[in-house]
Design an enzyme around this catalytic site. Structure first.
Site, PDB file in Angstrom:
ATOM      1  N   TRP A 324      -3.945 -54.321 -21.693  1.00 11.14           N
ATOM      2  CA  TRP A 324      -5.023 -53.333 -21.724  1.00 11.14           C
ATOM      3  C   TRP A 324      -5.142 -52.612 -20.384  1.00 11.14           C
ATOM      4  O   TRP A 324      -5.458 -51.422 -20.336  1.00 11.14           O
ATOM      5  CB  TRP A 324      -6.343 -54.017 -22.062  1.00 11.14           C
ATOM      6  CG  TRP A 324      -7.532 -53.105 -21.970  1.00 11.14           C
ATOM      7  CD1 TRP A 324      -8.001 -52.253 -22.928  1.00 11.14           C
ATOM      8  CD2 TRP A 324      -8.409 -52.930 -20.845  1.00 11.14           C
ATOM      9  NE1 TRP A 324      -9.107 -51.566 -22.470  1.00 11.14           N
ATOM     10  CE2 TRP A 324      -9.382 -51.973 -21.193  1.00 11.14           C
ATOM     11  CE3 TRP A 324      -8.464 -53.515 -19.568  1.00 11.14           C
ATOM     12  CZ2 TRP A 324     -10.381 -51.573 -20.322  1.00 11.14           C
ATOM     13  CZ3 TRP A 324      -9.470 -53.115 -18.701  1.00 11.14           C
ATOM     14  CH2 TRP A 324     -10.411 -52.160 -19.072  1.00 11.14           C
ATOM     15  N   HIS A 325      -4.866 -53.324 -19.290  1.00 12.40           N
ATOM     16  CA  HIS A 325      -5.024 -52.729 -17.975  1.00 12.40           C
ATOM     17  C   HIS A 325      -3.986 -51.650 -17.690  1.00 12.40           C
ATOM     18  O   HIS A 325      -4.217 -50.795 -16.820  1.00 12.40           O
ATOM     19  CB  HIS A 325      -4.946 -53.811 -16.889  1.00 12.40           C
ATOM     20  CG  HIS A 325      -6.228 -54.564 -16.708  1.00 12.40           C
ATOM     21  ND1 HIS A 325      -6.592 -55.620 -17.518  1.00 12.40           N
ATOM     22  CD2 HIS A 325      -7.231 -54.406 -15.819  1.00 12.40           C
ATOM     23  CE1 HIS A 325      -7.770 -56.082 -17.119  1.00 12.40           C
ATOM     24  NE2 HIS A 325      -8.179 -55.361 -16.095  1.00 12.40           N
ATOM     25  N   GLY A 326      -2.875 -51.657 -18.354  1.00 14.79           N
ATOM     26  CA  GLY A 326      -1.893 -50.618 -18.098  1.00 14.79           C
ATOM     27  C   GLY A 326      -0.600 -50.849 -18.851  1.00 14.79           C
ATOM     28  O   GLY A 326      -0.270 -51.986 -19.215  1.00 14.79           O
TER      29      GLY A 326
END
Length: 464
Positions: A324-326
């Site tokens: 989700w962060h990248g």
């Protein structure tokens, strides 16, 4: 539009004044704040506003259908369809390039160099945050934790500019009830809002950006060019930078919301005093932690089906949380690293408590630092190069007094007794609003003096 910029400094006072003037008339205030939020978002690109409007309309329609449907199976199908569409938005805008490039590279490695279509798709600012809030809205309606809002209330919730682009992730049942009655300017927590804005400004502009341009960005770009002590200091500096950058944004977001009459949940609570991975995630990005727990870990089965399934669910939750962060393998590795840490803690159980607290803190802190090296590295190759350089010799050339002092202050403040820090915060927040306003103006001037000619750097979490 960045908070600590001249552009926002011109935008917010006008919005605040008009907001206070219209607070007692919700029928006028709600369309106004939606329009203001869309103007704020359009500063990045007006095209992103179309996506935000589509997300709002689609999830509002789904929430109404869920509420009107009595059959639980049909309610499940509707919420499943809404969540799928929200995740498809993330998949297309955030992960399409990552997965197609990874697929193309994988096919090439096995001798099947087939052309994979690759489109250049702009990543909308904050897409991960407002899609997660949209998911929480329809799921909470399905769980009967909140009733569907009116379309205008849903639009206010999903577009409200203080938390639109980088959180915190505010649940519908926390925000929508605050729209039920008009805000009162006489009861706005002005002191607390100004104090948080000032604190966030110092964290972001004075500390985070200074550490980034002085040591973090140069070292992580070419770690092999620096000595072991310098790489170690860069790792500590990034640990301080990402906390100041993200918590600084959160402080400003919560402060701005308070001035507009709304209360956001806390997002950080001294994460670097954690005594384990589980404790860390109770303190770091707390609104994301509970989202992952309530909408991923528990639906996967939580800890209800034996140890193996518990470990699997913990690991998958953190793996997906990392993704989700990248859209990069370094984020996947970071998520897997934290997932493995949580599983190990769970397996050890009470035996962890036998380790002295100071040693548990020392181990946890340096494991978190190692995780941040993964998080910051631009590729897996650069991550391994950075780790290798940690064990290289050489003399420290980047250990300047300001850098060391900034790192020590950021981390050391979190190790102080929480009661004393909270008492100091309460004292600050009780100061006269006029005094707070003058102090904030001085802070802005001081922060502006530290900004280089190229301006304030974007917040780290803007690209998530």
């Amino acid at each position: 539009m960045l908070f600590p910029t001249v552009q926002f400094a011109l935008f917010f006072p006008v919005v605040l004044a008009l907001s206070w003037a219209l607070m007692s008339r919700p029928r006028a205030w709600k369309p106004f704040i939606v329009a203001a939020s869309y103007v704020f978002y359009a500063a990045a690109s007006w095209r992103f506003c179309l996506l935000l409007a589509g997300i709002t309309l689609g999830n509002q329609a789904a929430a109404v259908l869920i509420h009107r449907t009595a059959d639980e199976r049909r309610r499940g199908w509707i919420v499943g369809g809404a969540v799928t569409l929200d995740l498809l938005v993330l998949a297309v805008f955030k992960y399409y390039g990552f997965f197609t490039q990874s697929l193309s590279r994988g096919l090439g490695d096995v001798g099947l160099g087939l052309p994979v279509p690759l489109l250049a798709i702009a990543l909308p600012v904050g897409v991960s945050f407002f899609t997660f809030q949209a998911i929480s809205y329809v799921v909470d309606v399905k769980r009967r934790l909140v009733e569907p809002a009116s379309l205008i209330d849903a639009a206010v919730y999903l577009s409200f500019f203080p938390h639109l682009v980088a959180g915190p992730i505010v649940r519908a049942r926390e925000f929508l009830p605050q729209l039920a009655s008009p805000r009162d300017p006489d009861h706005v927590a002005v002191g607390s809002g100004l104090a948080l804005i000032g604190l966030g400004l110092v964290k972001k502009v004075v500390i985070a950006d200074y550490l980034a341009r002085t040591i973090v960005d140069p070292v992580f770009a070419v770690p092999q060019s620096y000595s072991g002590p310098d790489v170690l200091m860069a790792a500590y500096a990034y640990t301080a930078q990402i906390y100041c950058d993200f918590s600084g944004y959160t402080d400003m977001a919560i402060g701005l919301a308070l001035l507009l009459g709304f209360v956001f949940p806390q997002n950080f609570r001294s994460p670097y005093r954690a005594l384990g991975f589980r404790d860390f995630w109770r303190r770091w990005h707390m609104t994301l932690s509970r989202f992952l727990r309530d909408f991923l870990y528990i639906p996967l089965g939580g800890n209800r089906r034996g140890k193996f399934n518990t470990y699997r669910n913990l690991f998958l939750t953190m793996l997906l949380g990392g993704l989700w962060h990248g859209a990069a393998w370094t984020f996947v590795l970071w998520g897997a690293f934290h997932g493995a840490g949580l599983c190990a803690e769970h397996a050890l159980g009470g035996r962890v408590e036998r380790v002295p607290k100071w040693l548990r803190w020392l181990i946890t802190f340096h494991l978190v630092v190692l995780g941040w090296i993964m998080f910051r590295s631009q590729s897996l190759d650069l991550f391994w190069q950075t780790v290798e350089r940690l064990f290289a010799g050489g003399s420290p050339t980047l250990w300047s007094l300001p850098v060391v002092a900034a790192v020590v202050v950021v981390i050391g403040m979190q190790l102080l007794p929480s009661r004393g820090v909270e008492s100091f915060q309460v004292w600050i927040e009780r100061l006269n609003p006029a005094v707070m306003g003058v102090a904030l103006a001085v802070l802005i001037l001081f922060a502006a003096a530290t900004v280089p000619g190229r301006g304030v750097a974007p917040f780290i979490y803007f690209r998530f």
